[in-house]
Design a protein around this motif. Structure first.
Motif, PDB file in Angstrom:
ATOM      1  N   THR A 157      -1.650   9.416   9.150  1.00  0.00           N
ATOM      2  CA  THR A 157      -1.135  10.452  10.043  1.00  0.00           C
ATOM      3  C   THR A 157      -0.654  11.621   9.190  1.00  0.00           C
ATOM      4  O   THR A 157       0.206  11.445   8.320  1.00  0.00           O
ATOM      5  CB  THR A 157       0.031   9.911  10.891  1.00  0.00           C
ATOM      6  N   ILE A 158      -1.219  12.798   9.428  1.00  0.00           N
ATOM      7  CA  ILE A 158      -0.972  13.946   8.551  1.00  0.00           C
ATOM      8  C   ILE A 158      -0.384  15.105   9.344  1.00  0.00           C
ATOM      9  O   ILE A 158      -0.795  15.380  10.475  1.00  0.00           O
ATOM     10  CB  ILE A 158      -2.283  14.391   7.873  1.00  0.00           C
ATOM     11  N   ALA A 159       0.577  15.791   8.722  1.00  0.00           N
ATOM     12  CA  ALA A 159       1.124  17.028   9.284  1.00  0.00           C
ATOM     13  C   ALA A 159       0.889  18.160   8.301  1.00  0.00           C
ATOM     14  O   ALA A 159       1.032  17.977   7.085  1.00  0.00           O
ATOM     15  CB  ALA A 159       2.617  16.889   9.569  1.00  0.00           C
ATOM     16  N   VAL A 160       0.500  19.310   8.821  1.00  0.00           N
ATOM     17  CA  VAL A 160       0.344  20.516   8.018  1.00  0.00           C
ATOM     18  C   VAL A 160       1.415  21.495   8.460  1.00  0.00           C
ATOM     19  O   VAL A 160       1.553  21.780   9.651  1.00  0.00           O
ATOM     20  CB  VAL A 160      -1.057  21.138   8.201  1.00  0.00           C
ATOM     21  N   SER A 169      -3.167  28.248   6.025  1.00  0.00           N
ATOM     22  CA  SER A 169      -2.531  27.164   6.773  1.00  0.00           C
ATOM     23  C   SER A 169      -3.454  26.614   7.846  1.00  0.00           C
ATOM     24  O   SER A 169      -3.612  25.393   7.993  1.00  0.00           O
ATOM     25  CB  SER A 169      -1.216  27.647   7.393  1.00  0.00           C
ATOM     26  N   ALA A 170      -4.074  27.494   8.633  1.00  0.00           N
ATOM     27  CA  ALA A 170      -4.977  27.051   9.691  1.00  0.00           C
ATOM     28  C   ALA A 170      -6.210  26.366   9.097  1.00  0.00           C
ATOM     29  O   ALA A 170      -6.677  25.339   9.614  1.00  0.00           O
ATOM     30  CB  ALA A 170      -5.382  28.233  10.561  1.00  0.00           C
ATOM     31  N   HIS A 171      -6.734  26.924   8.029  1.00  0.00           N
ATOM     32  CA  HIS A 171      -7.887  26.315   7.361  1.00  0.00           C
ATOM     33  C   HIS A 171      -7.534  24.935   6.835  1.00  0.00           C
ATOM     34  O   HIS A 171      -8.330  23.983   6.942  1.00  0.00           O
ATOM     35  CB  HIS A 171      -8.350  27.221   6.218  1.00  0.00           C
ATOM     36  N   LEU A 172      -6.335  24.807   6.276  1.00  0.00           N
ATOM     37  CA  LEU A 172      -5.877  23.531   5.744  1.00  0.00           C
ATOM     38  C   LEU A 172      -5.784  22.490   6.856  1.00  0.00           C
ATOM     39  O   LEU A 172      -6.184  21.332   6.682  1.00  0.00           O
ATOM     40  CB  LEU A 172      -4.516  23.725   5.069  1.00  0.00           C
ATOM     41  N   ALA A 173      -5.257  22.898   8.004  1.00  0.00           N
ATOM     42  CA  ALA A 173      -5.143  21.971   9.133  1.00  0.00           C
ATOM     43  C   ALA A 173      -6.520  21.478   9.573  1.00  0.00           C
ATOM     44  O   ALA A 173      -6.719  20.286   9.844  1.00  0.00           O
ATOM     45  CB  ALA A 173      -4.419  22.646  10.290  1.00  0.00           C
ATOM     46  N   ALA A 174      -7.492  22.396   9.643  1.00  0.00           N
ATOM     47  CA  ALA A 174      -8.838  22.010  10.052  1.00  0.00           C
ATOM     48  C   ALA A 174      -9.485  21.095   9.024  1.00  0.00           C
ATOM     49  O   ALA A 174     -10.128  20.086   9.374  1.00  0.00           O
ATOM     50  CB  ALA A 174      -9.689  23.258  10.253  1.00  0.00           C
ATOM     51  N   LEU A 175      -9.319  21.403   7.755  1.00  0.00           N
ATOM     52  CA  LEU A 175      -9.939  20.600   6.706  1.00  0.00           C
ATOM     53  C   LEU A 175      -9.350  19.189   6.671  1.00  0.00           C
ATOM     54  O   LEU A 175     -10.073  18.201   6.458  1.00  0.00           O
ATOM     55  CB  LEU A 175      -9.764  21.284   5.347  1.00  0.00           C
ATOM     56  N   VAL A 183      -3.957  14.750  13.086  1.00  0.00           N
ATOM     57  CA  VAL A 183      -3.454  15.889  12.315  1.00  0.00           C
ATOM     58  C   VAL A 183      -2.642  16.788  13.239  1.00  0.00           C
ATOM     59  O   VAL A 183      -3.145  17.225  14.280  1.00  0.00           O
ATOM     60  CB  VAL A 183      -4.596  16.699  11.674  1.00  0.00           C
ATOM     61  N   THR A 184      -1.398  17.046  12.859  1.00  0.00           N
ATOM     62  CA  THR A 184      -0.531  17.963  13.602  1.00  0.00           C
ATOM     63  C   THR A 184      -0.282  19.195  12.757  1.00  0.00           C
ATOM     64  O   THR A 184       0.137  19.089  11.602  1.00  0.00           O
ATOM     65  CB  THR A 184       0.810  17.299  13.954  1.00  0.00           C
ATOM     66  N   PHE A 185      -0.544  20.363  13.319  1.00  0.00           N
ATOM     67  CA  PHE A 185      -0.297  21.623  12.639  1.00  0.00           C
ATOM     68  C   PHE A 185       1.016  22.187  13.162  1.00  0.00           C
ATOM     69  O   PHE A 185       1.095  22.670  14.283  1.00  0.00           O
ATOM     70  CB  PHE A 185      -1.450  22.583  12.900  1.00  0.00           C
ATOM     71  N   CYS A 186       2.067  22.082  12.356  1.00  0.00           N
ATOM     72  CA  CYS A 186       3.356  22.680  12.686  1.00  0.00           C
ATOM     73  C   CYS A 186       3.252  24.163  12.313  1.00  0.00           C
ATOM     74  O   CYS A 186       3.357  24.516  11.134  1.00  0.00           O
ATOM     75  CB  CYS A 186       4.485  21.999  11.908  1.00  0.00           C
ATOM     76  N   THR A 201      -7.915  23.212  18.332  1.00  0.00           N
ATOM     77  CA  THR A 201      -7.702  22.229  19.391  1.00  0.00           C
ATOM     78  C   THR A 201      -8.986  21.475  19.705  1.00  0.00           C
ATOM     79  O   THR A 201      -8.995  20.245  19.851  1.00  0.00           O
ATOM     80  CB  THR A 201      -7.172  22.915  20.660  1.00  0.00           C
ATOM     81  N   ALA A 202     -10.101  22.211  19.782  1.00  0.00           N
ATOM     82  CA  ALA A 202     -11.386  21.573  20.052  1.00  0.00           C
ATOM     83  C   ALA A 202     -11.793  20.618  18.932  1.00  0.00           C
ATOM     84  O   ALA A 202     -12.490  19.622  19.164  1.00  0.00           O
ATOM     85  CB  ALA A 202     -12.461  22.642  20.249  1.00  0.00           C
ATOM     86  N   TYR A 203     -11.327  20.898  17.727  1.00  0.00           N
ATOM     87  CA  TYR A 203     -11.657  20.072  16.564  1.00  0.00           C
ATOM     88  C   TYR A 203     -10.761  18.840  16.459  1.00  0.00           C
ATOM     89  O   TYR A 203     -10.964  17.992  15.609  1.00  0.00           O
ATOM     90  CB  TYR A 203     -11.554  20.924  15.305  1.00  0.00           C
ATOM     91  N   GLY A 204      -9.735  18.794  17.315  1.00  0.00           N
ATOM     92  CA  GLY A 204      -8.871  17.621  17.334  1.00  0.00           C
ATOM     93  C   GLY A 204      -7.548  17.791  16.632  1.00  0.00           C
ATOM     94  O   GLY A 204      -6.831  16.812  16.381  1.00  0.00           O
ATOM     95  N   VAL A 205      -7.176  19.032  16.295  1.00  0.00           N
ATOM     96  CA  VAL A 205      -5.882  19.302  15.650  1.00  0.00           C
ATOM     97  C   VAL A 205      -4.848  19.605  16.722  1.00  0.00           C
ATOM     98  O   VAL A 205      -5.075  20.439  17.601  1.00  0.00           O
ATOM     99  CB  VAL A 205      -5.987  20.491  14.670  1.00  0.00           C
ATOM    100  N   ARG A 206      -3.725  18.949  16.670  1.00  0.00           N
ATOM    101  CA  ARG A 206      -2.615  19.201  17.586  1.00  0.00           C
ATOM    102  C   ARG A 206      -1.747  20.304  17.011  1.00  0.00           C
ATOM    103  O   ARG A 206      -1.334  20.238  15.854  1.00  0.00           O
ATOM    104  CB  ARG A 206      -1.803  17.931  17.780  1.00  0.00           C
ATOM    105  N   LEU A 207      -1.443  21.333  17.809  1.00  0.00           N
ATOM    106  CA  LEU A 207      -0.600  22.439  17.361  1.00  0.00           C
ATOM    107  C   LEU A 207       0.794  22.311  17.955  1.00  0.00           C
ATOM    108  O   LEU A 207       0.942  22.045  19.154  1.00  0.00           O
ATOM    109  CB  LEU A 207      -1.198  23.791  17.757  1.00  0.00           C
ATOM    110  N   VAL A 208       1.798  22.474  17.120  1.00  0.00           N
ATOM    111  CA  VAL A 208       3.197  22.476  17.532  1.00  0.00           C
ATOM    112  C   VAL A 208       3.786  23.812  17.105  1.00  0.00           C
ATOM    113  O   VAL A 208       3.793  24.143  15.915  1.00  0.00           O
ATOM    114  CB  VAL A 208       3.981  21.311  16.890  1.00  0.00           C
ATOM    115  N   ASP A 209       4.280  24.587  18.060  1.00  0.00           N
ATOM    116  CA  ASP A 209       4.710  25.954  17.757  1.00  0.00           C
ATOM    117  C   ASP A 209       6.141  26.085  17.252  1.00  0.00           C
ATOM    118  O   ASP A 209       6.510  27.126  16.720  1.00  0.00           O
ATOM    119  CB  ASP A 209       4.540  26.835  18.999  1.00  0.00           C
TER     120      ASP A 209
END
Length: 327
Positions: A157-160, A169-175, A183-186, A201-209
Motif C-alpha cells: 500500500t503506497i502513498a504519494v 508529484s502527479a507523474h510519481l503517483a501514476a508511475l 496508491v493514494t495521492f495526497c 482516477t481512471a488509472y486507479g489512483v485515489r486522490l485525497v485533497d
C-alpha cells in the motif's frame, strides 16, 4: 605516488596535482580511475556523506543491482587507489584560481591543495517537504525515486505526498500505480488540473485533497505508516514516495565563475562535463539531479577521458615550448 589519506597536519601547498576531484561518489571515483590509469597524479577529496548513503541497497546498475552503497564506494576506492590515486577525507571550504592559472583549494583543516584541473562531483541534498515525521523514515519507508525503489515496494500500500515538485508529484503517483493496486495521492496543495485528475482516477489512483500535517509511526519495525491530514482524516500505507527538491552542492563551481542556468537552476556542462570555466568539469548529481548511480558513473568516466585529453594537450604544448619551439 602515495595512495593513503594525508595526515591533517601536512601541507601540500608545494604539490601541484594534475587533477583534483571534489566528491568521491560514483562520478568522482569513475573519473579518478580514468585519470589514474592514464598516469596523471590524481587526488579525490571526499567528505564522506554520499546522497544514497542512508539507503541499504542501490538498483539499476548493471551487475551491481542490490549492492549496498557503502560496499560500492569501498570497492571503488580500492580500485582507484590500486591504480595509484590518492584519497583525502576532507571538505573543501574555499577555492580560487591563482595568478599562474593553477586552482587552489582550501580544506576544512586548513590544508591547501593546488591542481592543474578540477572535477566537481559533489552531488546534492534532497530537500523534503516540511512535514513533521517525514524525514524520520527517509531511505527506509520514505523514498523519492520510483526507479530506484519502486520495484521493492511492489504490491504494498503506497502513498504519494504532493510537494513543491508539482508536475513530478502527479507523474510519481501514476508511475507507482504500476507497482501497486493501492496508491493514494495526497495532493497536499499541489495544483492538479481536471484532465490530470481524470487520468489518475481512471488509472486507479485515489486522490485525497486535504493537506498533510504529520507522518506518524515511521519506525521501520513493519508497523503501518500513518499520514495525518488537516481535515482530521488519515491515510495508512506501507511506504511513502515524495518528490524532493534537489539542492546541488555547486558552491565551488559558482565561486570559480560558472553561472547557473536561469531555468533549470543548474550549472550547465557540455557532453563531456566541461563547464564554461577553463579547466573545470562537473559530473553526477551536482549538474544532473536525475542521474542514477550508473548514469553518474558514466558521466564521471566521460569527464575523466576529456580531462586526460585537456591535460595531455597542455603537456604537449609545454614540451614544445621547453624545446625552444623546434620541429
Amino acid at each position: 605516488m602515495d595512495t593513503t589519506t594525508y595526515p591533517s597536519g601536512e601541507s601540500l601547498a608545494e604539490t601541484v596535482w594534475d587533477s583534483v576531484i571534489v566528491g568521491g561518489g560514483a562520478a568522482g571515483l569513475s573519473a579518478g580511475i580514468v585519470l589514474a590509469r592514464a598516469q596523471f597524479a590524481t587526488l579525490v577529496v571526499d567528505g564522506g556523506a554520499p546522497r544514497n548513503g542512508p539507503a541499504d541497497h542501490m538498483h539499476g546498475y548493471l551487475t551491481r543491482d542490490g549492492m549496498a552503497p557503502k560496499e560500492f564506494l569501498a570497492t571503488g576506492q580500492d580500485e582507484f587507489t590500486g591504480y595509484g590515486g590518492t584519497l583525502a577525507r576532507a571538505t573543501v571550504t574555499d577555492v580560487r584560481r591563482a595568478e599562474d592559472g593553477v586552482f587552489e583549494l582550501r580544506l576544512d583543516y586548513r590544508r591547501l591543495l593546488r591542481s592543474r584541473s578540477l572535477l566537481v562531483a559533489t552531488g546534492l541534498t534532497d530537500d523534503l517537504p516540511d512535514v513533521p515525521g517525514l524525514s524520520a523514515g527517509w531511505a527506509s519507508l520514505v523514498h523519492h525515486c520510483p526507479h530506484c525503489h519502486g520495484y521493492e515496494e511492489r504490491g504494498r500500500t503506497i502513498a504519494v505526498i504532493g510537494s513543491a515538485m508539482a508536475p513530478h508529484s502527479a507523474h510519481l503517483a501514476a508511475l507507482m500505480r504500476r507497482h501497486s493496486p493501492s496508491v493514494t495521492f495526497c495532493v497536499n496543495g499541489v495544483e492538479v488540473g481536471a484532465a490530470e485528475r481524470r487520468r489518475l482516477t481512471a488509472y486507479g489512483v485515489r486522490l485525497v485533497d486535504a493537506g498533510v500535517t504529520r507522518v506518524a509511526a515511521v519506525d521501520g519495525d513493519g508497523a503501518p505508516v500513518v499520514i495525518e491530514l488537516d481535515d482530521g482524516g488519515t491515510v495508512t500505507c506501507d511506504a511513502i514516495f515524495v518528490g524532493t527538491r534537489p539542492v546541488p552542492h555547486d558552491a565551488i563551481l559558482t565561486t570559480l565563475g560558472a553561472a547557473k542556468d536561469p531555468v533549470s537552476g543548474l550549472v550547465p556542462v557540455d557532453a563531456a562535463g566541461a563547464t564554461a570555466v577553463e579547466g573545470v568539469w562537473a559530473a553526477g548529481n551536482v549538474v544532473n539531479p536525475r542521474a542514477q548511480v550508473v548514469a553518474a558513473a558514466g558521466a564521471g568516466c566521460t569527464a575523466g577521458i576529456a580531462m586526460t585529453s585537456w591535460l595531455l594537450d597542455r603537456e604537449l604544448a609545454a614540451a614544445v615550448s621547453d624545446n625552444g619551439g623546434a620541429s
